[in-house]
Enzyme design. Structure first.
Site, PDB file in Angstrom:
ATOM      1  CG  ASP A 121      -1.825  -1.248   1.225  1.00 48.81           C
ATOM      2  OD1 ASP A 121      -3.015  -1.116   0.966  1.00 48.81           O
ATOM      3  OD2 ASP A 121      -1.307  -2.359   1.490  1.00 48.81           O
ATOM      4  CG  ASP A 125      -3.939  -1.477  -2.645  1.00 49.68           C
ATOM      5  OD1 ASP A 125      -4.368  -2.073  -3.640  1.00 49.68           O
ATOM      6  OD2 ASP A 125      -4.641  -1.218  -1.651  1.00 49.68           O
ATOM      7  CG  ASN A 155      -8.218  -2.557  -2.835  1.00 39.96           C
ATOM      8  OD1 ASN A 155      -7.224  -2.910  -2.192  1.00 39.96           O
ATOM      9  ND2 ASN A 155      -8.840  -1.414  -2.598  1.00 39.96           N
ATOM     10  CG  HIS A 190      -3.987  -6.109  -1.335  1.00 41.64           C
ATOM     11  ND1 HIS A 190      -2.956  -5.261  -0.949  1.00 41.64           N
ATOM     12  CD2 HIS A 190      -5.114  -5.353  -1.294  1.00 41.64           C
ATOM     13  CE1 HIS A 190      -3.443  -4.064  -0.699  1.00 41.64           C
ATOM     14  NE2 HIS A 190      -4.755  -4.082  -0.891  1.00 41.64           N
ATOM     15  CG  HIS A 221      -9.941  -3.285   4.529  1.00 39.98           C
ATOM     16  ND1 HIS A 221     -10.795  -2.987   3.489  1.00 39.98           N
ATOM     17  CD2 HIS A 221      -8.961  -2.339   4.496  1.00 39.98           C
ATOM     18  CE1 HIS A 221     -10.347  -1.922   2.837  1.00 39.98           C
ATOM     19  NE2 HIS A 221      -9.256  -1.501   3.428  1.00 39.98           N
ATOM     20  CB  VAL A 251      -5.307  -3.340   7.457  1.00 39.32           C
ATOM     21  CG1 VAL A 251      -5.469  -2.490   8.716  1.00 39.32           C
ATOM     22  CG2 VAL A 251      -6.521  -4.238   7.256  1.00 39.32           C
ATOM     23  CG  HIS A 252      -3.991   1.924   4.590  1.00 37.32           C
ATOM     24  ND1 HIS A 252      -4.883   2.807   4.035  1.00 37.32           N
ATOM     25  CD2 HIS A 252      -3.752   0.990   3.633  1.00 37.32           C
ATOM     26  CE1 HIS A 252      -5.172   2.423   2.805  1.00 37.32           C
ATOM     27  NE2 HIS A 252      -4.494   1.321   2.540  1.00 37.32           N
TER      28      HIS A 252
END
Length: 572
Positions: free
Chosen positions: A207, A234, A291, A373, A383, A411-412
């Protein structure tokens, strides 16, 4: 402490002796104050480190005229140069030439007008080998009034075969007929599959995006000098923009509620390729789709930029799709899975996975690492249980074959699990690690599903692909509930911060051996059993020996192999 080397050598020849050596090794670290925990000491009591309010949750994207994103060569010269592993004796070299176009009407370039060449050799300035490859272009088209279309530059992929493992090579790429070759670059091939040979450092990040935080992540990653990069989805976040490319948003649907489709500003991909080139031109980067790579366009076409821009060893690993594949790097077998195509037990990906796992020789590649991912185990509100269907379809198979570590993003934030299987603590389950904290524009996630009032509703977190399989827990402290009322026991450590991770499977005791150990006798004890995992927070970049999380992940093949065989045989 054991001082007698002959006695230690004798101990190393027996299972009990090897275990005793490990116990003494851990004791030595405790005594000297240099103890790093191991998974043998788990399961650990859950720990949460809350978001540091002195930090910002995120930062804006770099503008396209930022020096790290601008084009620095004439259009006939290679740019966005990137490497990827093909096999232990082969590597992919990819780059782009020509100018991309964006506007109401675009005319694709003709890739047949340019040759894809790589010159290479083992000495700087001497290139006795020349290999040619293929070239392609792709377009992102939108059948809506006011939206701009895009067509890429010419994307080149060349596979260099017959390379010697563990060897440095110098190379140039481009088209010699136009005298349009790149500057010299260098890379080092990874070791051959072997229980005693491993990549020096494996960087893991997800991400990533193109923000100010992203630059800190990549600068820190480069400083840690990896020998390969695992990018768990991502990448560019080009789909956080309208096609006009004005200003990106942390929430596309919030900022652009009237958009007729999830648009993208494809030049962000070109900026991302330039942004990453300083590291990807010398270190292979292995990617898997997330995604944000879906990018729908006309005729329901998806993933066009991902499929065109990245070379992956799908054919080499027997896969019929670039969405999932596997590869070896020294004594580690990596499996990259796709969450945004069919993952059910009746599908092609599942059949491929089963066959790939069956073919793994754990004597040759003792470590088995998987990546995709979206995480299966996740205690953040964001999520939460989003890909429960994928877990239910595939988890048993990974457990049967004793996968050691699973990396995910999405998940960030950061989270490391205790060994777990089917939401139950299990010493033979994988260690799941979420590293979706690369620094993207969507900002860091700070809310946990077990925080008061933060448990998502069953209708939340609907995946962008696949079904919804949300469930209430059937046993344990959360029995009958959708969320735990405290940090779940399978969540060992979590922190809301940007960063990246480094995995090191040591081929000797060099950096952490007590003085009383004869490494010539004991090396084999540790080689295929211990891997050091370190998560580096961005705010710790300039602090020596500082990190957010660190643990030795220990393989217990003798404990778990029997269980694996029994489960596998009972399921046919």
């Amino acid at each position: 402490m054991i001082k007698n080397k002959k006695k230690l050598n004798f101990m190393a020849d027996s299972k009990f002796g090897r275990l005793l050596i490990m116990l003494l090794f851990l004791t030595e670290m405790v005594v000297t104050g240099k103890h790093i925990p191991t998974t043998l000491e788990g399961p650990f009591e859950p720990v949460t480190r809350r978001f540091d309010s002195s930090l910002r949750r995120g930062s804006d994207d770099l503008p396209m005229d930022h020096p790290r994103l601008t084009k620095k060569v004439a259009s006939i010269f290679p740019e966005q140069i990137a490497l990827a592993i093909s096999s232990p004796t082969a590597i992919w070299v990819s780059w782009i030439t020509g100018d991309a176009q964006i506007g109401p009407k675009v005319t694709p370039l003709d890739p047949s007008t340019v040759t894809s060449e790589v010159w290479y050799g083992k000495e700087s300035g001497k290139y006795p080998f020349v290999t040619k490859g293929t070239a392609t272009v792709y377009s992102q088209l939108y059948p809506f009034e006011g939206l701009l279309n895009y067509t890429s530059g010419i994307i080149h992929h060349v596979r260099l075969d017959g390379l010697k493992p563990g060897t440095r090579y110098y190379y140039k790429c481009g088209d010699s007929s136009f005298s349009a070759m790149s500057e010299e670059h260098v890379f080092e091939t990874l070791p051959s599959p072997s229980p005693n040979m491993y990549p020096r450092r494996i960087a893991v990040v997800g991400d990533i995006g193109l923000t100010g935080n992203s630059t800190t992540t990549i600068d820190h990653l480069i400083k840690n000098d990896p020998s390969m990069i695992l990018m768990v989805g991502d990448l560019s976040y080009a789909n956080q923009y309208r096609t006009t490319g004005t200003k990106g948003a942390s929430c596309f649907s919030c900022a652009f509620p009237d958009a007729p489709i999830r648009e993208t500003y494809q030049p962000r991909w070109d900026g991302w390729g330039r942004f990453m080139e300083p590291v990807t031109s010398r270190v292979p980067m292995m990617v898997i789709e997330g995604n944000h790579e879906i990018e729908p366009q006309a005729a329901e076409i998806t993933f066009k930029s991902y499929l065109a821009r990245f070379a992956v060893p799908s054919q080499e690993s027997g896969s019929n799709s670039n969405f999932y594949y596997s590869f070896n790097a020294g004594g580690v077998h990596f499996i990259m899975l796709g969450a945004y195509i069919d993952y059910n037990r009746t599908g092609a990906q599942y059949a491929w996975l089963k066959e790939d796992l069956h073919q793994v020789d754990r004597c040759l590649t003792p470590w088995l690492v998987a990546a995709w991912h979206p995480p299966w185990y996740n205690s953040y509100s964001s999520h939460y249980q989003e890909f429960e269907c994928m877990r239910q379809a595939m988890e048993e198979l990974l457990y049967q074959y004793s996968v050691d570590i699973v990396f995910s993003g999405h998940v960030h934030a950061y989270e490391r699990m205790n060994r777990v299987y089917n939401y139950t603590l299990d010493p033979c389950g994988p260690v799941y690690i979420t590293v979706g904290d690369g620094g993207n524009i969507e900002k860091v996630d700070i809310e946990h599903a077990d925080d008061p009032g933060k448990c998502p509703s069953v209708g939340d977190n609907v995946p962008e692909f696949g079904g919804v399989c949300h469930l209430n827990f059937s046993s344990g402290p959360a029995k009958g509930k959708f969320c735990w009322d405290r940090q779940p026991e399978w969540s060992a450590f979590r922190e809301s911060s940007f960063g990246h991770g480094i995995l090191e499977v040591h081929e000797s005791f060099t950096s952490y051996t007590p003085s009383w150990v004869d490494t010539s006798a004991a090396t084999q004890v540790v080689n295929s059993t211990y891997a050091l995992w370190t998560w580096h927070r961005n705010q710790d970049t300039y602090k020596d020996n500082s990190h957010g999380d660190q643990i030795y992940i220990v393989r217990q093949a003798e404990l778990c192999s029997t269980t694996v065989k029994l489960i596998a045989s009972s399921n046919g």
